[in-house]
Design a protein around this motif. Sequence first.
Motif, PDB file in Angstrom:
ATOM      1  N   SER A 118      34.712  38.198  38.250  1.00 54.41           N
ATOM      2  CA  SER A 118      34.914  38.597  36.856  1.00 54.41           C
ATOM      3  C   SER A 118      36.284  38.132  36.355  1.00 54.41           C
ATOM      4  O   SER A 118      36.433  37.736  35.195  1.00 54.41           O
ATOM      5  N   TYR A 119      37.277  38.145  37.229  1.00 55.77           N
ATOM      6  CA  TYR A 119      38.613  37.659  36.860  1.00 55.77           C
ATOM      7  C   TYR A 119      38.561  36.159  36.549  1.00 55.77           C
ATOM      8  O   TYR A 119      39.113  35.699  35.551  1.00 55.77           O
TER       9      TYR A 119
ATOM     10  N   ARG B 220      37.060  35.641  33.195  1.00 55.58           N
ATOM     11  CA  ARG B 220      38.009  35.954  32.119  1.00 55.58           C
ATOM     12  C   ARG B 220      39.045  34.847  31.939  1.00 55.58           C
ATOM     13  O   ARG B 220      39.529  34.610  30.836  1.00 55.58           O
TER      14      ARG B 220
ATOM     15  N   ILE C 254      44.904  40.918  41.995  1.00 52.29           N
ATOM     16  CA  ILE C 254      44.332  41.358  40.723  1.00 52.29           C
ATOM     17  C   ILE C 254      43.822  42.787  40.731  1.00 52.29           C
ATOM     18  O   ILE C 254      43.355  43.279  39.707  1.00 52.29           O
TER      19      ILE C 254
ATOM     20  N   GLN D 281      43.732  46.609  40.296  1.00 51.45           N
ATOM     21  CA  GLN D 281      44.447  47.445  39.322  1.00 51.45           C
ATOM     22  C   GLN D 281      45.070  48.643  40.008  1.00 51.45           C
ATOM     23  O   GLN D 281      44.517  49.316  40.756  1.00 51.45           O
TER      24      GLN D 281
END
Length: 154
Positions: free
Chosen positions: A36-37, A40, A152, A154
């Motif tokens: 997903s990173y 993006r 990455i 969080q």
Amino acid sequence: MDSIYLVQHGKAFDEKVDPERSLTPDGVNETTLIASYLARLGVSVDLIIHSGKKRALQTAEILAKHLGVESVNAVEGLNPNDDPSLIASRLSELGGRVMIVGHLPHLSKLASLLITGNPNNQLIKFRYSGVVRLGLTNGQWVIEWYITPELIKQ
């Protein structure tokens, strides 16, 4: 071809627990996080290839889903102990932006072979679900970036 992405498969179960070595829940989660990173960031690939082993296939499928690649393909020459020159010699025929999902020590040797010409010079400490982008600059492969799940989270 101007860039390739080298991806170590996600964390997998030990062979004693799962003989096919499927991805663990952590392996699925970390690969999804990375995929997903990358989406993006706007990473775009034309082709995703993998070894055919279940853990590599599952990793490739997660990446394909997030990057909008319709299918993934198993190819010979990507198993852990395969000669990296087999796939290195085929890169130009694969064309476009290729993502290779594989295993250690093969990925490490492939990266070293492409960058230095010697598969035994360890340049990159690969990590499960990590992605290395190599770019072709003046006829020479160079490391453009390396992303791991830890960078990455969080």
